[in-house]
Every structure is written in C-alpha cells, then in structure tokens.
Design an enzyme around this catalytic site. Structure first.
Site, PDB file in Angstrom:
ATOM      1  N   ARG A 199      11.630  -0.916  10.565  1.00 21.37           N
ATOM      2  CA  ARG A 199      10.610  -0.655  11.481  1.00 21.37           C
ATOM      3  C   ARG A 199      10.413  -1.544  12.751  1.00 21.37           C
ATOM      4  O   ARG A 199      10.682  -2.640  12.535  1.00 21.37           O
ATOM      5  CB  ARG A 199       9.177  -0.447  10.759  1.00 21.37           C
ATOM      6  N   ARG A 248      -9.087   2.394   8.695  1.00 22.06           N
ATOM      7  CA  ARG A 248      -8.552   0.946   9.062  1.00 22.06           C
ATOM      8  C   ARG A 248      -9.829   0.434  10.110  1.00 22.06           C
ATOM      9  O   ARG A 248      -9.578  -0.724  10.396  1.00 22.06           O
ATOM     10  CB  ARG A 248      -7.282   1.097   9.771  1.00 22.06           C
ATOM     11  N   LYS A 286       0.843  -1.412   0.091  1.00 24.26           N
ATOM     12  CA  LYS A 286      -0.154   0.034  -0.064  1.00 24.26           C
ATOM     13  C   LYS A 286       0.717   1.313  -0.041  1.00 24.26           C
ATOM     14  O   LYS A 286       0.448   2.239  -0.855  1.00 24.26           O
ATOM     15  CB  LYS A 286      -1.084   0.145   1.271  1.00 24.26           C
ATOM     16  N   ARG A 331      11.663  -5.726   4.780  1.00 26.10           N
ATOM     17  CA  ARG A 331      11.241  -4.044   4.338  1.00 26.10           C
ATOM     18  C   ARG A 331      12.287  -2.986   5.147  1.00 26.10           C
ATOM     19  O   ARG A 331      12.545  -3.256   6.345  1.00 26.10           O
ATOM     20  CB  ARG A 331       9.995  -3.543   4.881  1.00 26.10           C
ATOM     21  N   ARG A 382      -0.036  -7.720  13.908  1.00 23.56           N
ATOM     22  CA  ARG A 382      -0.577  -6.751  13.023  1.00 23.56           C
ATOM     23  C   ARG A 382      -1.603  -7.508  12.063  1.00 23.56           C
ATOM     24  O   ARG A 382      -2.511  -6.780  11.476  1.00 23.56           O
ATOM     25  CB  ARG A 382       0.467  -5.909  12.155  1.00 23.56           C
TER      26      ARG A 382
HETATM   27  P1  AMP Z   1       1.253   1.780   9.158  1.00 28.99           P
HETATM   28  O1  AMP Z   1       2.686   2.602   8.625  1.00 28.99           O
HETATM   29  O2  AMP Z   1       0.076   2.207   8.275  1.00 28.99           O
HETATM   30  O3  AMP Z   1       1.433   0.230   8.955  1.00 28.99           O
HETATM   31  O4  AMP Z   1       0.702   2.121  10.377  1.00 28.99           O
HETATM   32  C1  AMP Z   1       1.750   1.742  11.496  1.00 28.99           C
HETATM   33  C2  AMP Z   1       1.191   1.781  12.760  1.00 28.99           C
HETATM   34  O5  AMP Z   1       0.345   2.941  13.155  1.00 28.99           O
HETATM   35  C3  AMP Z   1      -0.116   0.739  12.692  1.00 28.99           C
HETATM   36  O6  AMP Z   1       0.113  -0.617  13.205  1.00 28.99           O
HETATM   37  C4  AMP Z   1      -1.144   1.448  13.927  1.00 28.99           C
HETATM   38  O7  AMP Z   1      -0.729   1.077  15.226  1.00 28.99           O
HETATM   39  C5  AMP Z   1      -1.079   2.948  13.550  1.00 28.99           C
HETATM   40  N1  AMP Z   1      -1.983   3.177  12.487  1.00 28.99           N
HETATM   41  C6  AMP Z   1      -1.735   3.752  11.529  1.00 28.99           C
HETATM   42  N2  AMP Z   1      -2.844   4.040  10.935  1.00 28.99           N
HETATM   43  C7  AMP Z   1      -3.892   3.773  11.741  1.00 28.99           C
HETATM   44  C8  AMP Z   1      -5.400   3.946  11.573  1.00 28.99           C
HETATM   45  N3  AMP Z   1      -6.033   4.464  10.356  1.00 28.99           N
HETATM   46  N4  AMP Z   1      -6.028   3.545  12.567  1.00 28.99           N
HETATM   47  C9  AMP Z   1      -5.423   3.266  13.665  1.00 28.99           C
HETATM   48  N5  AMP Z   1      -3.976   2.887  13.776  1.00 28.99           N
HETATM   49  C10 AMP Z   1      -3.336   3.431  12.678  1.00 28.99           C
END
Ligand code: AMP
Length: 219
Positions: free
Chosen positions: A163, A91, A16, A130, A174
């Site tokens: 990360r 999400r 994504k 990654r 996750r």
């Molecule tokens: P990502 O970089 O999109 O994988 O997001 C990393 C982490 O940020 C996720 O595992 C969540 O803990 C938090 N996070 C990011 N976007 C959201 C969202 N829309 N709703 C809730 N938590 C989020």
C-alpha cells in the site's frame, strides 16, 4: 432480530484487518472496512475517491462527513440487517457518536468492541512488510505470513502490492494521527460491557483465538 455489530479498535498495523476478515467469515457477517471502501472509490475515480485520494496518501484521516455517509449507506444494504464487522471505523469521537446515533435509530446494538494492543516497534515492522492482494484484499507479510509464490495471492492468484501508505514516513504520520484522533476512543468505549482488550502479540491464529474467546462464539 436485533442486529449486532462488531468494532475493532487499535493502531494501524495491529492486525485489525486480518482479524476482522476472519471474524466476519466465522460468524458470517459482512466485513465492512472503510479503508477498503475508500480505496475502491479511489480506483473507480468516483467523486468521493477524488476527494479522499490525497488525504489517504498523506496518512491523514478522511473527513467525518464522508465516512459517516458511506457507513450509513452501507448499513442500508440487505446483508447488514443482522450486523456487520467494522474494520477501521469509527476512528474519531465524532464518528463514534454518529455510529451510536445510527444504531439507536435502527434499534441495533454493539456486540463487541475488540481493542487490539501491540507495541509501536512491532507495528512498524508489521506495516512495512505488509502486502495486500490487489484483487481480493487478502493480507500477507513478507516474513510472518508469506504467500506460497512470491508476489501472488494464495486465495485468488491476484498480484500482491504494498500500500502507498505503508511507506515509512507515512507510517509515522498514521501512528501520530492514531494517537491524536483515534486513541481517545479507548476511553469512549472502555466502560461498556462490550469492550474487550486483546493482546495483538504473536501469530494471527493466536490472536484470533483470543478474539473468539472474548466474543464467546464457537469455532
Ligand atoms: P485503513 O485501511 O483502515 O488503514 O485506512 C486507510 C486510510 O483510509 C486511512 O489512513 C484514512 O486516510 C482513511 N480512512 C479509513 N477509514 C477511515 C475512517 N473511519 N475515518 C477517516 N479516515 C479513514
């Protein structure tokens, strides 16, 4: 002019982030990644960052209230006037409802919901390899998309890091959170004309070609 926003759906690791960055660049809209915004808040030590840090490290979701707040604020910035490319938002069903309300209030539309699908084994492989640039956020993979010089970003020369939440135990958490909280969004958007299912298999370039075709923009 009606603002048109793009949404990417799919499990963590389907690509994504990479695809949303590329689409945003192509159609000249801001790339709005809630994950990037939260990581920036954690770095800066803001009140939101302090609340979000432990939740993110565990692989759980940050509260809807915080996320909806940061997205609502982000959409008020001038560069969002013609639309944005969301990445990692919405999400949860609650976030999707809030987004629909927010967009209805502005008279905005959803141009496309791009659902990227990929087998679980492939997802784990991609996430564990990654690497992300600490400076500009560019995304690499140790095997599939290595930088020219190991550990250094091709784009800006920044340092590449893994990360915290790309560790195997957190990856499993996750994916479970995705199934429980985010997968229901597929049914939420499925019957809309803006919904497109895109295979995440293969090289990033191939996936991007599928997206461009689905969205119907010229390259
Ligand atoms: P990502 O970089 O999109 O994988 O997001 C990393 C982490 O940020 C996720 O595992 C969540 O803990 C938090 N996070 C990011 N976007 C959201 C969202 N829309 N709703 C809730 N938590 C989020």
């Amino acid at each position: 002019m009606v603002a048109k926003h793009f949404i990417f759906l799919g499990a963590p690791g389907v690509g994504k982030g990479t695809q949303a960055q590329r689409l945003a660049q192509l159609i000249r809209l801001p790339h709005v990644s809630t994950g990037d915004m939260l990581r920036a808040s954690v770095q800066s030590g803001s009140a939101i960052g302090v609340r979000a840090a432990a939740v993110m490290e565990s692989g759980a979701l940050v509260s809807d209230e915080i996320i909806i707040g940061i997205v609502a604020e982000r959409l008020l910035l001038a560069d969002a006037a013609t639309g944005v490319v969301f990445d990692g938002f919405p999400r949860t069903i609650h976030q999707a409802n809030a987004l629909d309300d927010l967009l209805a209030g502005r008279g905005d539309q959803i141009a496309a919901v791009l659902h990227i699908e990929l087998a679980d084994e492939e997802i784990v492989e991609r996430l564990s390899g990654r690497r992300v640039c600490a400076t500009c956020g560019a995304i690499y993979h140790v095997r599939y998309h290595p930088p020219a010089v190991e550990g250094i970003c091709d784009v800006c020369g920044g340092v590449l890091l893994q990360r915290e939440d790309d560790q195997p135990a957190v990856i499993r958490k996750r994916l479970a959170v995705y199934q429980a909280e985010t997968a229901p969004l597929i049914a939420y958007y499925h019957d809309r004309s803006a919904y497109h299912l895109v295979s995440g298999e293969g090289e990033a370039d191939e996936v991007f070609s599928r997206i461009v075709k689905a969205v119907g923009v010229a390259r």
